[in-house]
Design an enzyme around this catalytic site. Sequence first.
Site, PDB file in Angstrom:
ATOM      1  N   ARG A 142       0.817  -1.213   0.000  1.00  0.00           N
ATOM      2  CA  ARG A 142       0.000   0.000   0.000  1.00  0.00           C
ATOM      3  C   ARG A 142       0.851   1.263   0.000  1.00  0.00           C
ATOM      4  O   ARG A 142       0.502   2.255  -0.641  1.00  0.00           O
ATOM      5  CB  ARG A 142      -0.943   0.006   1.206  1.00  0.00           C
ATOM      6  CG  ARG A 142      -2.144  -0.905   1.038  1.00  0.00           C
ATOM      7  CD  ARG A 142      -3.062  -0.869   2.246  1.00  0.00           C
ATOM      8  NE  ARG A 142      -4.247  -1.681   2.003  1.00  0.00           N
ATOM      9  CZ  ARG A 142      -5.372  -1.243   1.470  1.00  0.00           C
ATOM     10  NH1 ARG A 142      -5.474   0.025   1.117  1.00  0.00           N
ATOM     11  NH2 ARG A 142      -6.397  -2.050   1.275  1.00  0.00           N
ATOM     12  N   ARG A 220      -2.468 -10.697  11.030  1.00  0.00           N
ATOM     13  CA  ARG A 220      -1.597 -10.379   9.903  1.00  0.00           C
ATOM     14  C   ARG A 220      -0.133 -10.598  10.244  1.00  0.00           C
ATOM     15  O   ARG A 220       0.284 -10.424  11.387  1.00  0.00           O
ATOM     16  CB  ARG A 220      -1.802  -8.919   9.464  1.00  0.00           C
ATOM     17  CG  ARG A 220      -3.182  -8.638   8.903  1.00  0.00           C
ATOM     18  CD  ARG A 220      -3.367  -7.172   8.615  1.00  0.00           C
ATOM     19  NE  ARG A 220      -4.646  -6.902   7.965  1.00  0.00           N
ATOM     20  CZ  ARG A 220      -5.148  -5.688   7.773  1.00  0.00           C
ATOM     21  NH1 ARG A 220      -4.475  -4.624   8.172  1.00  0.00           N
ATOM     22  NH2 ARG A 220      -6.307  -5.525   7.182  1.00  0.00           N
TER      23      ARG A 220
END
Length: 439
Positions: A142, A220
């Site tokens: 990102r 994550r």
Amino acid sequence: MTSSGNSNAATFQNDPALPIAIVGGGLGGLALAIGLLKHGIHIHIFEAAPVFSEIGAGVTFGANATRALGLIDEALLEGYKKHATFNENREHDDTFASLRWGMDERKDGGKKAGELMWHLVDKWHPEFAKQIGVRARSCIHRARLLDVLVSLVPEGTTSFGKSFEGVEEQPDGTLRLHFVDGTTATASALIGCDGIKSKVREIVCDPAVQASYAGEYAFRAMVPKAEAERALGPELARNGQIYCGYGAYMINYPVEHGDFTNMVAIPLDPDKSWDQDEWTVPTTKDEFVRYFEGWFPPLVDLIQRYCLPSKWALFNLRHSAPYCRGRMCLLGDSAHATTPHMGAGAGMAMEDAYILSNLIASMRGSASIEAAFRAYDAVRRPRTQQLVENSLNAGVALDLTLPGVGDDTDALKEWLETRYRWLWHEDLEAQLEKAKKLL
């Protein structure tokens, strides 16, 4: 840095003193800004944070999303390709992900954890990705995508530290924006790109239109390449994988040109409720291991070692309210936030940006922008709300708990392929033409 106009200059004219205000400088807001700037339209971005920033690690784009980047601005697509990561095995150029058993199949003689189910392949139009220099699945960090977007927005286009509070409609149709710091700004129109907790949405839609808990959360981990290969082997570490299990699934894929493997584990929440104010809360490695007892051991061990000390509650935004009101409009997560189960949330924002920027450019000025917003809503709301529904169900399907599908891998393959074909091969240019006919 993009030019303020091009040879195909738009008919839309707006005074620099009355720009289109974009509230939110995330991926969607910046993509929209680039699309509008390409048409010579004056815009200004108001970002609450002190700098541009993105939360999270990897983001996945399918063919529809990468094509949208090029339609917004070829420079955006080229910048994306410099940082994109693909399946390393060239035999998987047309593969979005390989589905595997995350735990043993619950029947005598069933498949074992780690065994292949099947490959999710773009068997319909694989040439679309090749034509623009990508593959069926591409991933990007990102932060890298944000860097590309920011590089195409001129300096001075953004005001930071501007947390949107409200708006007043002026007698002449313009809008006066109010910010938490007490400042104001005047704009010809307002587009809310301020995410799933959007303040603009509270004005455009009924305030009751709020995100709802999807009954899932995510663990994550970002794993260095060498460690991922040591635990899983090169084939599993360097190519996108989805591990399905009863009540949960895991996904891993390479990012940063393969230097890291992004890993996400998503279990169903047995309580199906989230009563905490924060959507990201502390967790422990022991908690993760308890949820995934009996799963593919190398995968569990790897995530356990690199698991971040937080878990992310998953929310989505299902509603039927219009995405526009007067000279105000919504884009991306502020309108249709979705769960990540189809890897399509950011891609839908790119589609939005292409359609909306071109509709605005086709108008003659601010006085007629409401028609562009209504046409945008007419074509985008059905597709984006369908994605929200499809993605929610995809999570259930990958958890092997979808009614009528369960752990029948043939039925799962048919169900997912139908929805990915719908996602990847929407004709965005035809959608734009359909919207223009509504003007």
